[in-house]
Motif scaffolding. Structure first.
Motif, PDB file in Angstrom:
ATOM      1  N   ARG A  48      32.262  36.660  -1.899  1.00 51.23           N
ATOM      2  CA  ARG A  48      31.043  35.959  -2.297  1.00 51.23           C
ATOM      3  C   ARG A  48      30.342  36.699  -3.438  1.00 51.23           C
ATOM      4  NH1 ARG A  48      29.508  35.399   3.534  1.00 51.23           N
ATOM      5  NH2 ARG A  48      30.267  33.367   4.246  1.00 51.23           N
ATOM      6  N   ILE A  49      30.600  37.999  -3.534  1.00 49.53           N
ATOM      7  CA  ILE A  49      29.929  38.842  -4.527  1.00 49.53           C
ATOM      8  C   ILE A  49      30.818  39.074  -5.739  1.00 49.53           C
ATOM      9  CG2 ILE A  49      28.762  41.049  -4.888  1.00 49.53           C
ATOM     10  CD1 ILE A  49      27.430  39.262  -2.841  1.00 49.53           C
ATOM     11  N   ALA A  50      32.113  39.347  -5.493  1.00 51.90           N
ATOM     12  CA  ALA A  50      33.013  39.762  -6.576  1.00 51.90           C
ATOM     13  C   ALA A  50      34.213  38.829  -6.664  1.00 51.90           C
ATOM     14  CB  ALA A  50      33.482  41.191  -6.336  1.00 51.90           C
ATOM     15  N   SER A  51      34.633  38.570  -7.879  1.00 54.97           N
ATOM     16  CA  SER A  51      35.816  37.735  -8.098  1.00 54.97           C
ATOM     17  C   SER A  51      36.848  38.433  -8.977  1.00 54.97           C
ATOM     18  CB  SER A  51      35.409  36.404  -8.755  1.00 54.97           C
ATOM     19  OG  SER A  51      34.746  36.640  -9.989  1.00 54.97           O
ATOM     20  N   ASN A  52      36.555  39.671  -9.364  1.00 53.17           N
ATOM     21  CA  ASN A  52      37.437  40.367 -10.303  1.00 53.17           C
ATOM     22  C   ASN A  52      38.485  41.235  -9.626  1.00 53.17           C
ATOM     23  OD1 ASN A  52      35.426  42.170  -9.368  1.00 53.17           O
ATOM     24  ND2 ASN A  52      35.825  43.547 -11.093  1.00 53.17           N
ATOM     25  N   ALA A  53      38.467  41.294  -8.279  1.00 57.10           N
ATOM     26  CA  ALA A  53      39.379  42.194  -7.571  1.00 57.10           C
ATOM     27  C   ALA A  53      40.636  41.447  -7.125  1.00 57.10           C
ATOM     28  CB  ALA A  53      38.685  42.815  -6.363  1.00 57.10           C
ATOM     29  N   GLU A  54      41.765  42.132  -7.234  1.00 58.41           N
ATOM     30  CA  GLU A  54      43.063  41.586  -6.830  1.00 58.41           C
ATOM     31  C   GLU A  54      43.384  42.085  -5.420  1.00 58.41           C
ATOM     32  OE1 GLU A  54      47.759  42.311  -8.024  1.00 58.41           O
ATOM     33  OE2 GLU A  54      46.159  42.861  -9.427  1.00 58.41           O
ATOM     34  N   PHE A  55      43.658  41.158  -4.488  1.00 55.19           N
ATOM     35  CA  PHE A  55      43.935  41.563  -3.110  1.00 55.19           C
ATOM     36  C   PHE A  55      45.372  42.034  -2.956  1.00 55.19           C
ATOM     37  CE2 PHE A  55      45.635  40.664   1.120  1.00 55.19           C
ATOM     38  CZ  PHE A  55      44.776  41.425   1.890  1.00 55.19           C
TER      39      PHE A  55
END
Length: 654
Positions: free
Chosen positions: A223-230
């Motif tokens: 909900r906060i970050a969208s730049n991280a790759e899981f």
């Protein structure tokens, strides 16, 4: 489908978190869950959830747990963490009034055999706490809806929204721009760890990897970050190090040894999780992980989040849930000395009647162990064979020891030996019979020390040893052998050896949480019993001498060296043994040409134990574990001690 409209106003109230108890037939409970619960646990998905905790980190308006046939403390406690502000936990039971009389399959895991009679103090106490909480309502299939809510005013949702909108605090931004490698974020559930992790991700430069036991648990983060790759934990451990930031959430559900590998593998790592609670390692962050960083000189910074942004500090439901499943009461500090101590024994029935004593004892037990769970509390309260002993000094409980009796039914010992039966519990006799092949161990009574815990400020006063001695002296009629099983470390082995225990079994596999091998150590209850134990020790030692070069080759030599105790009872002396020792001691032969006799000397001579420990460890690593090392200096010491062993023989031949 039943008409549940009279419950709707209760569920619609959003000013607090609350508990709804739905009682009636299994069909009535199932129908209610299907109509009102966004997520619920019943027999159909019980095993899946109990293994994964995949929903941790998510939030729901209504979560249900069908307790008509089973009440698992860990799962029920964890569900409380999934309730969003203003939400409701729905507990389905046959009868709330007779909760402690309802059938409960979860109790079976504490039942050694069908004859074992268990109590239900845990559920009786749970019902009592709920009734006194003012946070619940009951919806009965027969008598309708009744509310027992006490008025309160919370503003948790506003606090949370404000926390989400705030920028990343300066200290975290500064850490990201620094050369520091490792950050650990710790706090209780709802303190904003996942939200903070999302802010860190947005602020980080370059590539960002986010990992967790389950991607489903990262809802708040995304909900906060969208730049991280899981990436999954296993995938992360296979990822080549690079110039990127690694974030790991829900670390309390990740084995400690994997967290160590992650911290050592990457140059910029943030670990986030709760230090207390119901998941996996829980207290292992403080008790196992951070000390490892310190001893291995891994630079880290720890930030502890206080307060609760998911729910206001006045969250009555949260306090009630913690009191039921994780009671703990801090005690006043004291500087009392050993002379002012007293040791007491308490039963589960007595703890049920003394909530303060229960909280103090459980606080000591849980705060000093890496993996405490609510089922520990249930076992203490419900299993009559438990022994709980506590040491008190100047009004403060400084140490606690918890023991359980273990004995295999004689008629099934042959089946356990053959591996066709595996009775619940009985950890020590079962592993000795089934894994070590000591069939006669199945016919003895064991008292296993589950945990001995001493508050940090009272350590190094021998309080732990005092508890062990008390149980050994005052409970002797209850056991043939006092035993303990634990993840092997050098300090722990030395502690138990100092208290008269001997190693008789070393595990073959690493623990999935700590990465340590388990060791079993025993103290016999008498001289005749000691002879039997020494025979187990002798067999164990002879096997260890062979296993050390392959099964335990990567062990720290000090660990295996410390396990070598007194000579085995059936230690055999041959003329070839004396000839080998003489030729090695006098330098006539290379010691590599007499390894078998050297190993026998290590096992059977008193002179071996006169060699300084670190020197012994290097010799053990070379001759027994087959590790490469320069032992030229150590050989001189070994030859000197061998000559002392040979002295009677040399004098006789001169």
């Amino acid at each position: 489908m039943s008409n549940f409209a009279e419950v709707d106003p209760f569920l619609a109230e959003t000013g607090r978190r609350k508990l709804l108890i739905v009682e009636g037939s299994e069909q009535f409970v199932a129908d209610f869950f299907s109509e009102h619960c966004e997520f619920f646990i019943d027999e159909s998905n019980f095993k899946t959830y109990s293994k994964s905790y995949a929903h941790l980190g998510n939030e729901y308006r209504t979560v249900g747990y069908n307790a008509c046939c089973r009440i698992n403390p860990e799962i029920l406690y964890s569900l409380g963490g999934l309730i969003k502000f203003g939400g409701t936990l729905v507990l389905g039971v046959r009868s709330f009034e007779k909760l402690d009389e309802c059938p409960d399959r979860d109790l079976d895991r504490f039942r050694a055999d069908k004859k074992t009679v268990l109590k239900n103090n845990f559920l009786f106490r749970m019902k009592r706490i709920i009734e006194n909480s003012g946070t619940y309502a009951v919806y009965s299939e027969t008598s309708g809806f009744r509310s027992f809510l006490i008025a309160e005013n919370n503003c948790g949702a506003q606090d949370r929204d404000r926390f989400i909108d705030e920028p990343l605090p300066a200290e975290y931004a500064a850490w990201l721009d620094s050369d520091s490698r490792l950050m650990v974020i710790s706090g209780k559930r709802g303190s904003g760890k996942s939200t903070l992790l999302g802010k860190i991700s947005r602020h980080a430069k370059g590539r960002v990897l986010i990992s967790a036991p389950s991607r489903a648990s990262l809802t708040s983060f995304y909900r906060i970050a969208s730049n991280a790759e899981f990436v999954g934990i296993e995938q992360l451990l296979e990822t080549e190090p690079g110039n990127f930031t690694v974030l790991v959430d829900e670390i309390s559900s990740v084995p400690v040894y994997q967290l160590r590998q992650i911290a050592e593998r990457f140059s910029k790592v943030v670990l986030s999780g709760t230090a207390e609670g119901y998941e996996g390692t829980a207290r292992g962050i403080k008790l196992k992980l951070l000390p490892y960083f310190e001893t291995h000189h891994i630079d880290y910074r720890i930030y502890e989040l206080h307060g609760c942004h998911r729910n206001d500090e006045t969250d009555s439901f949260g306090r009630t849930w913690r009191q039921i499943f994780n009671p703990g009461q801090m005690q006043e500090n004291s500087d009392a000395g050993i002379e002012q101590t007293e040791i007491c024994t308490v039963t589960g029935d007595e703890l049920l009647q003394n909530e303060q004593l229960l909280s103090e004892i459980y606080s000591v037990l849980s705060s000093n162990h890496y993996q405490s769970q609510p089922s520990d509390l249930r076992q203490i309260l419900d299993v009559p064979d438990n022994i709980v002993v506590y040491l008190k000094t100047a009004g403060v409980i400084a140490g606690v020891m918890w023991c359980v009796r273990e004995q295999i039914a004689p008629k099934i010992v042959p089946d356990v030996f053959l591996g066709t039966r595996r009775p619940r519990g009985n950890i020590i006799p079962q592993t000795m019979v089934a894994h070590s092949g000591f069939k006669n161990a199945g016919y003895y009574r064991f008292l296993r020390i589950v945990r001995v815990a001493v508050m940090e400020k009272y350590r190094r006063r021998k309080f732990g040893s005092m508890l062990v001695s008390h149980v050994y002296e005052h409970c002797r009629e209850m056991f043939d052998y006092l035993g303990v099983s634990f993840g092997i470390t050098l300090p722990l082995v030395r502690f138990w050896k100092a208290n008269g225990f001997t190693a008789v079994k070393l595990g073959m596999k690493e623990d999935h949480v700590t990465g340590l091998y388990s060791v079993v150590m025993l103290r016999s209850g008498g001289k005749l019993l000691n002879r039997v134990m020494n025979s187990w020790y002798g067999t164990f030692m002879k096997n260890l001498m062979f296993q050390a070069s392959w099964q335990y080759r990567d062990f720290e030599p000090q660990l295996l060296t410390e396990l070598v105790d007194s000579p085995p009872d059936d230690f055999e002396i041959t003329s070839q043994y004396w000839r080998d020792l003489e030729s090695v001691a006098l330098g006539h032969r290379s010691p590599e040409q007499a390894v078998e006799s050297i190993i026998r000397w290590i096992l059977g001579s008193a002179e071996w134990r006169n060699i300084p420990f670190e020197t012994r460890s290097r010799l053990f690593a070379y001759f027994v574990m087959h590790q490469d090392a320069d032992i030229s200096g150590e050989l001189t010491v070994m030859r000197q001690q061998m000559l002392k062993t040979l002295q009677p023989v040399l004098q006789k031949n001169s």
